[in-house]
Design a protein around this motif. Sequence first.
Motif, PDB file in Angstrom:
ATOM      1  N   ASP A   1      36.155  27.449  48.103  1.00  0.00           N
ATOM      2  CA  ASP A   1      35.247  26.763  47.172  1.00  0.00           C
ATOM      3  C   ASP A   1      33.993  26.252  47.873  1.00  0.00           C
ATOM      4  O   ASP A   1      33.299  25.374  47.353  1.00  0.00           O
ATOM      5  CB  ASP A   1      35.977  25.613  46.486  1.00  0.00           C
ATOM      6  CG  ASP A   1      36.542  24.604  47.484  1.00  0.00           C
ATOM      7  OD1 ASP A   1      36.285  24.753  48.696  1.00  0.00           O
ATOM      8  OD2 ASP A   1      37.252  23.678  47.053  1.00  0.00           O
TER       9      ASP A   1
ATOM     10  N   HIS B   1      42.574  31.055  41.354  1.00  0.00           N
ATOM     11  CA  HIS B   1      41.700  30.148  42.107  1.00  0.00           C
ATOM     12  C   HIS B   1      42.162  28.699  41.992  1.00  0.00           C
ATOM     13  O   HIS B   1      42.255  27.981  42.993  1.00  0.00           O
ATOM     14  CB  HIS B   1      40.262  30.292  41.611  1.00  0.00           C
ATOM     15  CG  HIS B   1      39.364  29.158  42.009  1.00  0.00           C
ATOM     16  ND1 HIS B   1      39.063  28.878  43.323  1.00  0.00           N
ATOM     17  CD2 HIS B   1      38.728  28.208  41.260  1.00  0.00           C
ATOM     18  CE1 HIS B   1      38.264  27.822  43.377  1.00  0.00           C
ATOM     19  NE2 HIS B   1      38.050  27.396  42.142  1.00  0.00           N
ATOM     20  N   ARG B   2      42.467  28.260  40.787  1.00  0.00           N
ATOM     21  CA  ARG B   2      42.838  26.858  40.591  1.00  0.00           C
ATOM     22  C   ARG B   2      44.260  26.560  41.056  1.00  0.00           C
ATOM     23  O   ARG B   2      44.604  25.419  41.330  1.00  0.00           O
ATOM     24  CB  ARG B   2      42.681  26.478  39.120  1.00  0.00           C
ATOM     25  CG  ARG B   2      41.241  26.584  38.618  1.00  0.00           C
ATOM     26  CD  ARG B   2      41.106  26.069  37.202  1.00  0.00           C
ATOM     27  NE  ARG B   2      39.745  26.216  36.709  1.00  0.00           N
ATOM     28  CZ  ARG B   2      38.760  25.354  36.958  1.00  0.00           C
ATOM     29  NH1 ARG B   2      39.010  24.288  37.705  1.00  0.00           N
ATOM     30  NH2 ARG B   2      37.550  25.549  36.481  1.00  0.00           N
TER      31      ARG B   2
ATOM     32  N   PRO C   1      38.259  32.177  46.301  1.00  0.00           N
ATOM     33  CA  PRO C   1      36.910  31.851  45.819  1.00  0.00           C
ATOM     34  C   PRO C   1      36.907  31.651  44.305  1.00  0.00           C
ATOM     35  O   PRO C   1      37.759  32.190  43.596  1.00  0.00           O
ATOM     36  CB  PRO C   1      36.086  33.085  46.215  1.00  0.00           C
ATOM     37  CG  PRO C   1      36.890  33.764  47.272  1.00  0.00           C
ATOM     38  CD  PRO C   1      38.317  33.487  46.941  1.00  0.00           C
ATOM     39  N   PRO C   2      35.958  30.871  43.774  1.00  0.00           N
ATOM     40  CA  PRO C   2      35.861  30.687  42.324  1.00  0.00           C
ATOM     41  C   PRO C   2      35.718  32.031  41.610  1.00  0.00           C
ATOM     42  O   PRO C   2      35.008  32.923  42.062  1.00  0.00           O
ATOM     43  CB  PRO C   2      34.594  29.833  42.165  1.00  0.00           C
ATOM     44  CG  PRO C   2      34.451  29.125  43.469  1.00  0.00           C
ATOM     45  CD  PRO C   2      34.955  30.080  44.504  1.00  0.00           C
TER      46      PRO C   2
END
Length: 355
Positions: A169, A115-116, A109-110
């Motif tokens: 996301d 996350h990225r 999740p952000p």
Amino acid sequence: MATAVRVVLNPQRRSPQAAALLETLQARVIGQRQALERVVDTYQTLLAGLNSRQRPLANFLFLGPTGSGKTHVVETLAEALFHSPQALIKVDCAEFQHSHEIAKLVGSPPGYLGHRETHPVLTQEAIDQHQTPEVPMSLVLFDEIEKASDALWQLLLGILDKATLTLGDNRHVSFARCMIFLTSNLGAGEMQSLMQAGLGFAPAGAGQEATLTGSVRHRLEAAAVAAAKRKFSPEFFNRLDHVVVFQPLDAAQLEQVLDLELNAVQARLAETQADGKQEPVQFRCTPAARAALLGEGTDLKFGARHLKRAIERRLVTPLASLLATHQVGNCDRIVVDSIAGVEGLSFLREAVARR
């Protein structure tokens, strides 16, 4: 007043496309007719346009001992439909034994660390990548599902029921045009115990191995299904459309598997030596050589799991040596034999009489 005429219909008939698919699968998969027919029936439902838009095309659970062809059926289906056994989404559930590893499937999740950097596996683009106008569907395989953590089972509840998945996301993924396959070795131990006890085996004749009778096959199926029900929750099990138990291959079926594998080796020889001018090296195995390969690569309990490795070690590697050292070449015929007292297989070049 018009008189109604009733014509008897045949709902068991298959369309030409479905019949052709079944024929292709049966030529490449030995035994396991029940699994093949269930898969083809699902495919025909898609062709007729009667598949549900709110659920996957079908949810399959394949149970059975190792080497009985559970994963092979899905890969063969991919090859038949999309011309590549890799044209599917395969999730090795042994890699998801801890709950935090689910992020590899759906992404973090952000705001979470990584996350990225974490790219989810189950994106809509990945699911749809192999679809074509002729075959607008996808194959998703969760291999050895019993090895996954409970978190993956919970994730599957929504996929199996509503054909939807929410990524980290918040993107949504639809599985409405997917056949979903779960494979498991649950119950394999109980099945092996039944077989080792000799229950239901037909007596073997001279020079023949025992085969499984109908009664023991029913017991094997019941043992596998009972083991799966003990492992999975009722809400999980009730989302499955088809639970198919893969039976151990008997002696005659193992012979057929050997034929397929030997034909594959001959095809490899033809590909590597194809120059358009001369015939490639051809080989044939004597009954003694076939028995030696089957004895090392298969048995009634573990199926054909090790057959490919036995063929690579005992047949392909020596053939490669003969080719690399120019002991054989185009147009040569090789007889592969097993001679008592000689380790490994024996390779003899067969003289061809010239006219």
